[in-house]
Design an enzyme around this catalytic site. Structure first.
Site, PDB file in Angstrom:
ATOM      1  N   SER A   9      33.159  35.860  55.806  1.00 47.82           N
ATOM      2  CA  SER A   9      32.660  34.930  54.790  1.00 47.82           C
ATOM      3  C   SER A   9      33.115  33.531  55.167  1.00 47.82           C
ATOM      4  O   SER A   9      34.303  33.308  55.421  1.00 47.82           O
ATOM      5  CB  SER A   9      33.224  35.301  53.415  1.00 47.82           C
ATOM      6  N   HIS A  34      28.557  36.748  55.754  1.00 51.75           N
ATOM      7  CA  HIS A  34      28.559  36.781  54.287  1.00 51.75           C
ATOM      8  C   HIS A  34      28.554  35.351  53.756  1.00 51.75           C
ATOM      9  O   HIS A  34      29.408  34.544  54.131  1.00 51.75           O
ATOM     10  CB  HIS A  34      29.809  37.538  53.823  1.00 51.75           C
ATOM     11  N   ASP A  36      28.589  32.904  50.468  1.00 56.15           N
ATOM     12  CA  ASP A  36      28.944  32.863  49.051  1.00 56.15           C
ATOM     13  C   ASP A  36      28.318  31.657  48.367  1.00 56.15           C
ATOM     14  O   ASP A  36      28.792  30.534  48.505  1.00 56.15           O
ATOM     15  CB  ASP A  36      30.469  32.791  48.913  1.00 56.15           C
ATOM     16  N   MET A  38      27.771  29.676  45.096  1.00 59.68           N
ATOM     17  CA  MET A  38      28.387  29.523  43.773  1.00 59.68           C
ATOM     18  C   MET A  38      27.776  28.330  43.051  1.00 59.68           C
ATOM     19  O   MET A  38      27.509  27.306  43.673  1.00 59.68           O
ATOM     20  CB  MET A  38      29.898  29.293  43.913  1.00 59.68           C
ATOM     21  N   HIS A  67      25.504  36.354  48.852  1.00 61.90           N
ATOM     22  CA  HIS A  67      26.220  36.755  47.637  1.00 61.90           C
ATOM     23  C   HIS A  67      25.973  35.683  46.581  1.00 61.90           C
ATOM     24  O   HIS A  67      26.580  34.612  46.621  1.00 61.90           O
ATOM     25  CB  HIS A  67      27.716  36.892  47.964  1.00 61.90           C
ATOM     26  N   MET A  69      26.574  34.126  43.422  1.00 62.22           N
ATOM     27  CA  MET A  69      27.471  34.003  42.260  1.00 62.22           C
ATOM     28  C   MET A  69      26.930  32.882  41.389  1.00 62.22           C
ATOM     29  O   MET A  69      27.505  31.798  41.277  1.00 62.22           O
ATOM     30  CB  MET A  69      28.901  33.722  42.731  1.00 62.22           C
ATOM     31  N   MET A 137      33.619  44.070  43.876  1.00 63.14           N
ATOM     32  CA  MET A 137      34.515  42.912  43.974  1.00 63.14           C
ATOM     33  C   MET A 137      35.951  43.403  43.796  1.00 63.14           C
ATOM     34  O   MET A 137      36.281  44.015  42.775  1.00 63.14           O
ATOM     35  CB  MET A 137      34.192  41.873  42.889  1.00 63.14           C
ATOM     36  N   GLY A 142      35.162  33.705  42.912  1.00 63.01           N
ATOM     37  CA  GLY A 142      35.301  32.267  42.706  1.00 63.01           C
ATOM     38  C   GLY A 142      36.078  31.572  43.805  1.00 63.01           C
ATOM     39  O   GLY A 142      35.830  30.412  44.104  1.00 63.01           O
ATOM     40  N   GLY A 144      38.323  32.140  47.758  1.00 59.10           N
ATOM     41  CA  GLY A 144      38.824  32.959  48.844  1.00 59.10           C
ATOM     42  C   GLY A 144      40.343  32.974  48.794  1.00 59.10           C
ATOM     43  O   GLY A 144      40.962  32.238  48.016  1.00 59.10           O
ATOM     44  N   ASP A 175      34.482  43.208  48.656  1.00 64.58           N
ATOM     45  CA  ASP A 175      34.609  41.753  48.787  1.00 64.58           C
ATOM     46  C   ASP A 175      35.844  41.268  48.044  1.00 64.58           C
ATOM     47  O   ASP A 175      35.912  41.363  46.817  1.00 64.58           O
ATOM     48  CB  ASP A 175      33.347  41.073  48.228  1.00 64.58           C
ATOM     49  N   GLY A 176      36.799  40.760  48.808  1.00 62.08           N
ATOM     50  CA  GLY A 176      37.962  40.127  48.207  1.00 62.08           C
ATOM     51  C   GLY A 176      39.282  40.664  48.714  1.00 62.08           C
ATOM     52  O   GLY A 176      39.619  41.831  48.502  1.00 62.08           O
ATOM     53  N   GLY A 197      37.110  36.926  54.438  1.00 63.23           N
ATOM     54  CA  GLY A 197      37.114  35.466  54.350  1.00 63.23           C
ATOM     55  C   GLY A 197      38.333  34.909  55.057  1.00 63.23           C
ATOM     56  O   GLY A 197      38.320  34.632  56.262  1.00 63.23           O
ATOM     57  N   SER A 198      39.417  34.807  54.307  1.00 62.63           N
ATOM     58  CA  SER A 198      40.629  34.174  54.857  1.00 62.63           C
ATOM     59  C   SER A 198      41.283  35.020  55.940  1.00 62.63           C
ATOM     60  O   SER A 198      42.113  34.511  56.693  1.00 62.63           O
ATOM     61  CB  SER A 198      41.619  33.882  53.732  1.00 62.63           C
TER      62      SER A 198
END
Ligand code: DX5
Ligand code: ZN
Length: 219
Positions: A9, A34, A36, A38, A67, A69, A137, A142, A144, A175-176, A197-198
């Site tokens: 992501s 991915h 995101d 938002m 994704h 959001m 999730m 909201g 990463g 995810d997350g 992500g991170s």
């Protein structure tokens, strides 16, 4: 066990060098990208929209996992259809999710349904047959860089058995907070797509080193 797809992501990537970051992920063997989206309403932050996704479409051949959001995600489907992959909508903001999933399919794209940590499986049980993917999730969406809510892996297990019982080949995406310490647990619970992500885009290691470490953790 199905082969596990790694889906970096870009949320924590360097947006000043976004094209390079994406190319690095592709070259290092990412399976999916991915993205995101938002809107500042469903979640507090605003990230990017179809214009940026369209620009990235020219940079990489990776399938896009969008994704959404955003509130009223059904209004955004057409804008992203050209570039997707898979379009994932949150059940919490899509009361007519059956129609939304159908609309995604009519545009020739894979349809995913997402569940926040506080949303019960029962909310989407009737939609499972219409989804190509269920996104669980494992953080509250909201941001990463949050820690995985490990109890959500039980939800992954339960959804996998519901899908198996129905003969569905839909994938489960987590995810997350996915990292080298929990990637194998996610896979064992029944997830076949892991959003990273991170654990891929961070300032401590390079993108190839991070992806290699995640792959190794899955072996
Ligand atoms: C957050 C996004 C995630 C995010 C994950 O709402 O949906 O995709 O990028 O980031 P990490 O892997 O750092 O938790
Ligand atoms: Zn996401």
């Amino acid at each position: 066990m199905a082969p596990i797809k790694l889906a970096p992501s870009i949320l924590t990537a360097d947006f000043g060098r976004l094209a390079d970051e994406v190319r690095a992920a592709e070259a290092a063997g990412a399976d999916v990208l991915h993205l995101d989206v938002m809107d500042g309403q469903f979640v507090p932050n605003i990230t990017f929209g179809a214009v940026v996704v369209e620009a990235l479409r020219k940079v990489t051949g990776l399938p896009f996992d969008i994704h959404l959001m955003v509130v009223e995600p059904e209004r955004q489907i057409v804008a992203f259809a050209e570039m997707a992959g898979t379009i994932n909508v949150h059940f919490e903001v899509s009361p007519h999710s059956h129609r939304t999933l159908e609309a995604i399919h009519k545009l020739g794209r894979r349809a995913g349904v997402c569940l926040n940590p506080g949303t019960p499986i029962a909310a989407i049980e009737e939609s499972l047959a219409d989804a190509d993917q269920v996104m669980v999730m494992t953080i509250n969406p909201g941001w990463g860089g949050q820690q995985m809510i490990a109890a959500q892996l039980e939800k992954v297990r339960r959804i996998r058995s519901l899908l198996d019982a129905a003969g569905s080949r839909a994938e489960i995406e987590v995810d997350g907070g996915v990292n080298v310490g929990n990637a194998a647990l996610c896979a064992r619970a029944g997830a076949s797509v892991l959003v990273c992500g991170s654990s891929v885009f961070n300032s401590t290691q390079t993108v190839p080193a991070n992806l290699a470490a995640l792959r190794a953790a899955l072996e």
